[in-house]
Design a protein around this motif. Structure first.
Motif, PDB file in Angstrom:
ATOM      1  N   SER A  44       0.848  -1.195   0.000  1.00 38.98           N
ATOM      2  CA  SER A  44       0.000   0.000   0.000  1.00 38.98           C
ATOM      3  C   SER A  44       0.878   1.237   0.000  1.00 38.98           C
ATOM      4  CB  SER A  44      -0.919   0.024   1.229  1.00 38.98           C
ATOM      5  OG  SER A  44      -0.186   0.307   2.408  1.00 38.98           O
ATOM      6  N   LEU A  45       0.327   2.337  -0.513  1.00 42.15           N
ATOM      7  CA  LEU A  45       1.066   3.597  -0.542  1.00 42.15           C
ATOM      8  C   LEU A  45       1.370   4.076   0.870  1.00 42.15           C
ATOM      9  CD1 LEU A  45       2.237   6.086  -1.961  1.00 42.15           C
ATOM     10  CD2 LEU A  45      -0.087   7.039  -2.006  1.00 42.15           C
ATOM     11  N   THR A  46       0.425   3.933   1.780  1.00 43.27           N
ATOM     12  CA  THR A  46       0.636   4.374   3.158  1.00 43.27           C
ATOM     13  C   THR A  46       1.867   3.717   3.768  1.00 43.27           C
ATOM     14  OG1 THR A  46      -1.732   4.759   3.487  1.00 43.27           O
ATOM     15  CG2 THR A  46      -0.383   4.471   5.468  1.00 43.27           C
ATOM     16  N   THR A  47       1.972   2.395   3.604  1.00 37.31           N
ATOM     17  CA  THR A  47       3.119   1.676   4.149  1.00 37.31           C
ATOM     18  C   THR A  47       4.402   2.056   3.430  1.00 37.31           C
ATOM     19  OG1 THR A  47       1.692  -0.178   4.757  1.00 37.31           O
ATOM     20  CG2 THR A  47       4.052  -0.607   4.643  1.00 37.31           C
ATOM     21  N   CYS A 129       4.479  -0.760 -10.966  1.00 40.26           N
ATOM     22  CA  CYS A 129       5.655  -0.158 -10.324  1.00 40.26           C
ATOM     23  C   CYS A 129       6.766   0.058 -11.350  1.00 40.26           C
ATOM     24  CB  CYS A 129       6.140  -1.054  -9.191  1.00 40.26           C
ATOM     25  SG  CYS A 129       4.983  -1.200  -7.819  1.00 40.26           S
ATOM     26  N   HIS A 130       6.918  -0.897 -12.260  1.00 40.34           N
ATOM     27  CA  HIS A 130       7.898  -0.731 -13.340  1.00 40.34           C
ATOM     28  C   HIS A 130       7.484   0.398 -14.286  1.00 40.34           C
ATOM     29  CE1 HIS A 130      10.564  -4.069 -12.559  1.00 40.34           C
ATOM     30  NE2 HIS A 130       9.580  -4.938 -12.565  1.00 40.34           N
ATOM     31  N   ARG A 284       6.236   5.864  -5.260  1.00 39.11           N
ATOM     32  CA  ARG A 284       5.486   6.371  -6.416  1.00 39.11           C
ATOM     33  C   ARG A 284       4.982   5.219  -7.281  1.00 39.11           C
ATOM     34  NH1 ARG A 284      10.226   9.812  -6.798  1.00 39.11           N
ATOM     35  NH2 ARG A 284       9.850  11.716  -5.585  1.00 39.11           N
ATOM     36  N   GLY A 285       5.792   4.165  -7.384  1.00 40.57           N
ATOM     37  CA  GLY A 285       5.352   2.993  -8.125  1.00 40.57           C
ATOM     38  C   GLY A 285       4.177   2.313  -7.453  1.00 40.57           C
ATOM     39  N   GLU A 290      -1.709   1.276  -6.896  1.00 41.62           N
ATOM     40  CA  GLU A 290      -2.906   1.438  -6.063  1.00 41.62           C
ATOM     41  C   GLU A 290      -3.989   2.197  -6.824  1.00 41.62           C
ATOM     42  OE1 GLU A 290      -3.166   3.815  -2.088  1.00 41.62           O
ATOM     43  OE2 GLU A 290      -2.388   1.816  -1.595  1.00 41.62           O
ATOM     44  N   LEU A 291      -3.599   3.239  -7.536  1.00 42.13           N
ATOM     45  CA  LEU A 291      -4.552   4.005  -8.333  1.00 42.13           C
ATOM     46  C   LEU A 291      -5.083   3.177  -9.511  1.00 42.13           C
ATOM     47  CD1 LEU A 291      -2.761   7.474  -8.371  1.00 42.13           C
ATOM     48  CD2 LEU A 291      -4.848   6.870  -7.140  1.00 42.13           C
TER      49      LEU A 291
END
Length: 293
Positions: A44-47, A129-130, A284-285, A290-291
């Motif tokens: 997750s982005l939060t983590t 992510c890539h 950012r990846g 997530e988005l």
């Protein structure tokens, strides 16, 4: 634990499965080790942001594997972008993937955890992510994403020969809006049979020229050498379209992408050379994945 307690160990390199990464990175940061890890850095982005902040506050140097930008094909493509070859870039079309066997009559060619959501599998989390760092590094920052993530193969066979429910996405069809009005479309799939020259290819169109780049090769066609095909479905194709493209020369000796980035990180640790592929870049990846979901 033994390695993290060893004062002679300066760098912790994490290449565990995604679900184990948060715990081990937290332990390594607490032990004062410099961090280098695979992506995604978290689920997750939060983590992912928490880990980046922890490393920053602890004063440990950190890096995330972003190997694709060190591939010969993409290095040559970046050379074309930096040299202004494309003029104004209009669009990017990416195709990635291959067939991953279900495991019933052919052995599996990827670990089964990749196809279980409960084990943090899924091609969006893996590949977006890539695509984030590739798009950002070569073309421009992603501003928005639309994606369709699907599970085409609902059941697979695991390493023990047992059938299981494939709960994670095995294909994703994404559209990304980039800075400068560039539109990128990237298909990611473990359920496709390859009919292209390399396992990943990017086709870039610009006002002054186009290029197709893979893992190693890059071919280009300038505006002045662009042919004028005529649409006529009643006769065989009159052109060998591939022969109308020019090979972009190597002009350099290309090393293994993972090795090249690893060496740069070690130089950053020892000599404090500039470095930008840190845990924040990794976050950012995760954000794009997530988005995408």
């Amino acid at each position: 634990t033994e390695a993290l307690a060893d004062p002679s160990v300066d760098v912790y390199f994490d290449s565990l499965v995604t679900g184990e990464r948060e715990k081990t990175l937290r332990q390594a940061i607490a032990a004062g080790k410099h961090i280098y890890c695979e992506k995604p850095t978290a689920t997750s982005l939060t983590t992912a942001l928490e880990l980046a902040k922890l490393a920053r506050d602890a004063g440990v140097k950190n890096g995330v594997v972003q190997d694709k930008i060190f591939l010969p094909g993409l290095l040559k493509l970046k050379r074309l972008v930096d040299g202004g070859f494309f003029g104004r870039i209009l669009s990017v079309r990416g195709e990635f993937g291959y067939w991953v066997f279900e495991g019933d009559w052919q052995p599996i060619n990827r670990p089964s955890w990749n196809y279980r959501t409960e084990d943090d599998g899924g091609i969006v989390l893996d590949m977006f992510c890539h695509w984030q760092y590739v798009l950002n590094h070569v073309f421009g920052r992603p501003k928005s994403v639309q994606a369709l993530a699907v599970t085409h193969i609902p059941r697979r066979v695991d390493e023990q020969g047992e059938w299981y429910d494939a709960t994670a996405d095995d294909a994703a069809y994404g559209i990304f809006e980039l800075e400068g009005g560039i539109v990128a479309q990237i298909n990611s799939s473990w359920t496709t049979r390859v009919f292209r020259d390399e396992l990943v290819e990017f086709h870039v169109d610009g006002t002054e020229g186009s290029a197709v780049a893979g893992l190693r090769r890059c071919r280009a066609q300038h505006r002045s050498a662009t042919p004028m095909p005529v649409w006529n479905p009643d006769i065989p194709a009159a052109y060998d379209f591939r022969s109308q493209w020019q090979e972009v020369p190597d002009n350099a000796d290309f090393d293994n992408g993972f090795k090249a980035q690893w060496e740069l990180f070690l130089k950053h640790v020892v000599l404090d050379t500039p470095w930008s592929w840190d845990l924040l870049a990794g976050a950012r990846g995760v954000q794009l994945a997530e988005l995408g979901y």
